[in-house]
Enzyme design. Structure first.
Site, PDB file in Angstrom:
ATOM      1  N   VAL A  11       0.524   3.756   1.744  1.00 15.78           N
ATOM      2  CA  VAL A  11       0.680   4.249   3.106  1.00 15.78           C
ATOM      3  C   VAL A  11       1.826   3.528   3.842  1.00 15.78           C
ATOM      4  CG1 VAL A  11      -0.972   2.706   4.272  1.00 15.78           C
ATOM      5  CG2 VAL A  11      -0.660   5.034   5.121  1.00 15.78           C
ATOM      6  N   TYR A  12       2.287   2.401   3.306  1.00 15.29           N
ATOM      7  CA  TYR A  12       3.415   1.678   3.901  1.00 15.29           C
ATOM      8  C   TYR A  12       4.696   2.438   3.563  1.00 15.29           C
ATOM      9  CZ  TYR A  12       0.163  -2.361   4.025  1.00 15.29           C
ATOM     10  OH  TYR A  12      -0.893  -3.213   4.227  1.00 15.29           O
ATOM     11  N   GLY A  13       5.065   3.351   4.408  1.00 11.42           N
ATOM     12  CA  GLY A  13       6.282   4.127   4.191  1.00 11.42           C
ATOM     13  C   GLY A  13       6.120   5.203   3.141  1.00 11.42           C
TER      14      GLY A  13
ATOM     15  N   ALA B 238       0.860  -1.193   0.000  1.00  6.12           N
ATOM     16  CA  ALA B 238       0.000   0.000   0.000  1.00  6.12           C
ATOM     17  C   ALA B 238       0.887   1.231   0.000  1.00  6.12           C
ATOM     18  CB  ALA B 238      -0.912   0.021   1.226  1.00  6.12           C
TER      19      ALA B 238
END
Length: 109
Positions: A66-68, A64
């Site tokens: 939003v992962y990092g 995703a």
């Protein structure tokens, strides 16, 4: 890519997936608060994890933006390219978290 084990239908899409995929949140390189729960992985280790997953028969990956803040997706793309995987050879499930954000907030790669 070696796909061992039985493949399953992904809903009514016609796509076939292995029963187990690889979650890639740990590829976030600690670029956000959630990434602080595990050690920062370097690119060489990420490449190895992806390579071993492919050798083990996994044909789909979950990530995703939003992962990092996109670091996970970029690291996965790099690892797949390093492994000689071409577009369409594996499936990537990705998500977008729109909390207080709009599509116009997404930067170009």
């Amino acid at each position: 890519m070696v796909t061992s084990g039985k493949l399953r239908h992904l809903g009514r899409t016609g796509m076939m997936v292995t029963p187990i995929g690889l979650g890639c949140w740990q590829f976030s390189k600690q670029n956000n608060l959630a990434g602080k729960f595990w050690p920062k992985l370097d690119d060489e280790l990420i490449d190895k994890v992806v390579s071993l997953s492919l050798q083990g028969g996994i044909n789909w990956f979950d990530t995703a933006e939003v992962y990092g803040n996109g670091a996970s997706e970029k690291a996965l793309a790099k690892a797949l390219q390093a492994g000689g995987i071409k577009p369409g050879e594996v499936l990537i499930a990705t998500k977008w978290w729109p909390m207080l954000r709009f599509a116009s907030n997404i930067g170009s790669c």
